[in-house]
Design a protein around this motif. Structure first.
Motif, PDB file in Angstrom:
ATOM      1  N   LEU A   1      66.842  47.150 -67.095  1.00  0.00           N
ATOM      2  CA  LEU A   1      67.549  48.228 -66.398  1.00  0.00           C
ATOM      3  C   LEU A   1      69.054  48.179 -66.634  1.00  0.00           C
ATOM      4  O   LEU A   1      69.795  48.968 -66.060  1.00  0.00           O
ATOM      5  N   GLY A   2      69.493  47.234 -67.457  1.00  0.00           N
ATOM      6  CA  GLY A   2      70.924  47.110 -67.720  1.00  0.00           C
ATOM      7  C   GLY A   2      71.694  46.692 -66.473  1.00  0.00           C
ATOM      8  O   GLY A   2      72.810  47.158 -66.261  1.00  0.00           O
ATOM      9  N   ALA A   3      71.106  45.817 -65.678  1.00  0.00           N
ATOM     10  CA  ALA A   3      71.758  45.372 -64.439  1.00  0.00           C
ATOM     11  C   ALA A   3      72.960  44.494 -64.741  1.00  0.00           C
ATOM     12  O   ALA A   3      72.920  43.659 -65.644  1.00  0.00           O
ATOM     13  N   PHE A   4      74.013  44.699 -63.974  1.00  0.00           N
ATOM     14  CA  PHE A   4      75.200  43.865 -64.097  1.00  0.00           C
ATOM     15  C   PHE A   4      75.774  43.651 -62.699  1.00  0.00           C
ATOM     16  O   PHE A   4      75.867  44.579 -61.906  1.00  0.00           O
ATOM     17  N   GLY A   5      76.080  42.398 -62.393  1.00  0.00           N
ATOM     18  CA  GLY A   5      76.621  42.073 -61.086  1.00  0.00           C
ATOM     19  C   GLY A   5      76.517  40.595 -60.816  1.00  0.00           C
ATOM     20  O   GLY A   5      76.035  39.829 -61.660  1.00  0.00           O
ATOM     21  N   GLN A   6      76.940  40.194 -59.636  1.00  0.00           N
ATOM     22  CA  GLN A   6      76.954  38.779 -59.265  1.00  0.00           C
ATOM     23  C   GLN A   6      75.778  38.381 -58.378  1.00  0.00           C
ATOM     24  O   GLN A   6      75.430  37.218 -58.313  1.00  0.00           O
ATOM     25  N   HIS A   7      75.191  39.340 -57.675  1.00  0.00           N
ATOM     26  CA  HIS A   7      74.035  39.014 -56.841  1.00  0.00           C
ATOM     27  C   HIS A   7      73.172  40.240 -56.608  1.00  0.00           C
ATOM     28  O   HIS A   7      73.584  41.380 -56.871  1.00  0.00           O
ATOM     29  N   VAL A   8      71.972  39.971 -56.113  1.00  0.00           N
ATOM     30  CA  VAL A   8      70.987  41.012 -55.845  1.00  0.00           C
ATOM     31  C   VAL A   8      70.543  40.862 -54.398  1.00  0.00           C
ATOM     32  O   VAL A   8      70.230  39.757 -53.954  1.00  0.00           O
ATOM     33  N   THR A   9      70.550  41.959 -53.674  1.00  0.00           N
ATOM     34  CA  THR A   9      70.013  41.942 -52.320  1.00  0.00           C
ATOM     35  C   THR A   9      68.567  42.407 -52.372  1.00  0.00           C
ATOM     36  O   THR A   9      68.276  43.489 -52.887  1.00  0.00           O
ATOM     37  N   ALA A  10      67.680  41.556 -51.873  1.00  0.00           N
ATOM     38  CA  ALA A  10      66.247  41.871 -51.824  1.00  0.00           C
ATOM     39  C   ALA A  10      65.902  42.305 -50.407  1.00  0.00           C
ATOM     40  O   ALA A  10      66.257  41.630 -49.441  1.00  0.00           O
TER      41      ALA A  10
ATOM     42  N   ASP B   1      70.154  37.697 -50.065  1.00  0.00           N
ATOM     43  CA  ASP B   1      70.931  37.804 -51.298  1.00  0.00           C
ATOM     44  C   ASP B   1      70.541  36.675 -52.244  1.00  0.00           C
ATOM     45  O   ASP B   1      70.408  35.522 -51.818  1.00  0.00           O
ATOM     46  N   ILE B   2      70.376  37.026 -53.499  1.00  0.00           N
ATOM     47  CA  ILE B   2      70.035  36.058 -54.542  1.00  0.00           C
ATOM     48  C   ILE B   2      71.137  36.138 -55.586  1.00  0.00           C
ATOM     49  O   ILE B   2      71.431  37.232 -56.093  1.00  0.00           O
ATOM     50  N   LYS B   3      71.719  34.995 -55.908  1.00  0.00           N
ATOM     51  CA  LYS B   3      72.781  34.974 -56.914  1.00  0.00           C
ATOM     52  C   LYS B   3      72.200  35.258 -58.293  1.00  0.00           C
ATOM     53  O   LYS B   3      71.129  34.753 -58.652  1.00  0.00           O
ATOM     54  N   MET B   4      72.933  36.037 -59.072  1.00  0.00           N
ATOM     55  CA  MET B   4      72.470  36.412 -60.407  1.00  0.00           C
ATOM     56  C   MET B   4      72.304  35.191 -61.308  1.00  0.00           C
ATOM     57  O   MET B   4      71.404  35.159 -62.145  1.00  0.00           O
ATOM     58  N   ASP B   5      73.147  34.161 -61.121  1.00  0.00           N
ATOM     59  CA  ASP B   5      72.996  32.985 -61.984  1.00  0.00           C
ATOM     60  C   ASP B   5      71.684  32.257 -61.725  1.00  0.00           C
ATOM     61  O   ASP B   5      71.102  31.686 -62.643  1.00  0.00           O
ATOM     62  N   ILE B   6      71.169  32.301 -60.507  1.00  0.00           N
ATOM     63  CA  ILE B   6      69.848  31.714 -60.217  1.00  0.00           C
ATOM     64  C   ILE B   6      68.766  32.541 -60.915  1.00  0.00           C
ATOM     65  O   ILE B   6      67.839  31.994 -61.521  1.00  0.00           O
ATOM     66  N   ILE B   7      68.898  33.861 -60.833  1.00  0.00           N
ATOM     67  CA  ILE B   7      67.913  34.751 -61.467  1.00  0.00           C
ATOM     68  C   ILE B   7      67.889  34.529 -62.975  1.00  0.00           C
ATOM     69  O   ILE B   7      66.814  34.511 -63.589  1.00  0.00           O
TER      70      ILE B   7
END
Length: 138
Positions: free
Chosen positions: A58-67, A76-82
């Motif tokens: 999906l071309g996601a860009f950012g520092q974290h994702v809220t589930a 919130d999940i940090k993008m570096d963990i993902i």
């Protein structure tokens, strides 16, 4: 539709978000993960899409994702963990499609058995069951 992804994504299929039904998710590359969770007595085998693959498509860009879950729980999940671990958006548990009463239709599963460093309460918070939406944030 069982999952809506919004926020910092470049590929959408409705308005400013990407919406998926079970069949659409099943058409993406599937992965299998066998792990124990804090909520299961023994290891289970989960099947679904890797979260990082879905976000990348999906071309996601950012520092974290809220589930966000159906019951309004959010984490919130940090993008570096993902990006660092094969975190699964599980649709099946031991070969069976998960129903809402079984923590489905989607459950974020961390590979705790394979990566013991993920076996910690701060990571348990990201294992959102009854997942309904993801928002990619800066």
């Amino acid at each position: 539709m069982i999952l809506t992804i919004s926020g910092n994504i470049s590929q959408t299929n409705t308005g400013h978000s990407a919406r998926f039904d079970r069949q659409m998710l099943a058409q993406l590359p599937q992965h299998t993960l066998t792990t124990q969770t804090p909520w299961t007595e023994k290891p289970h085998t989960y099947e679904g899409v890797l979260l990082r693959d879905l976000l990348q498509s999906l071309g996601a860009f950012g520092q974290h994702v809220t589930a966000l879950a159906l019951n309004a729980y959010q984490s919130d999940i940090k993008m570096d963990i993902i990006q660092s671990y094969p975190i699964l958006l599980a649709m099946k548990d031991n070969g069976t499609l998960m129903r809402v009463r079984d923590k489905g239709p989607l459950w974020i599963i961390y590979p705790i058995s394979e990566y013991p460093e993920l076996d910690a309460p701060n990571h348990y918070e990201g294992m959102v069951w009854q997942l309904s939406a993801l928002e990619v944030k800066p």
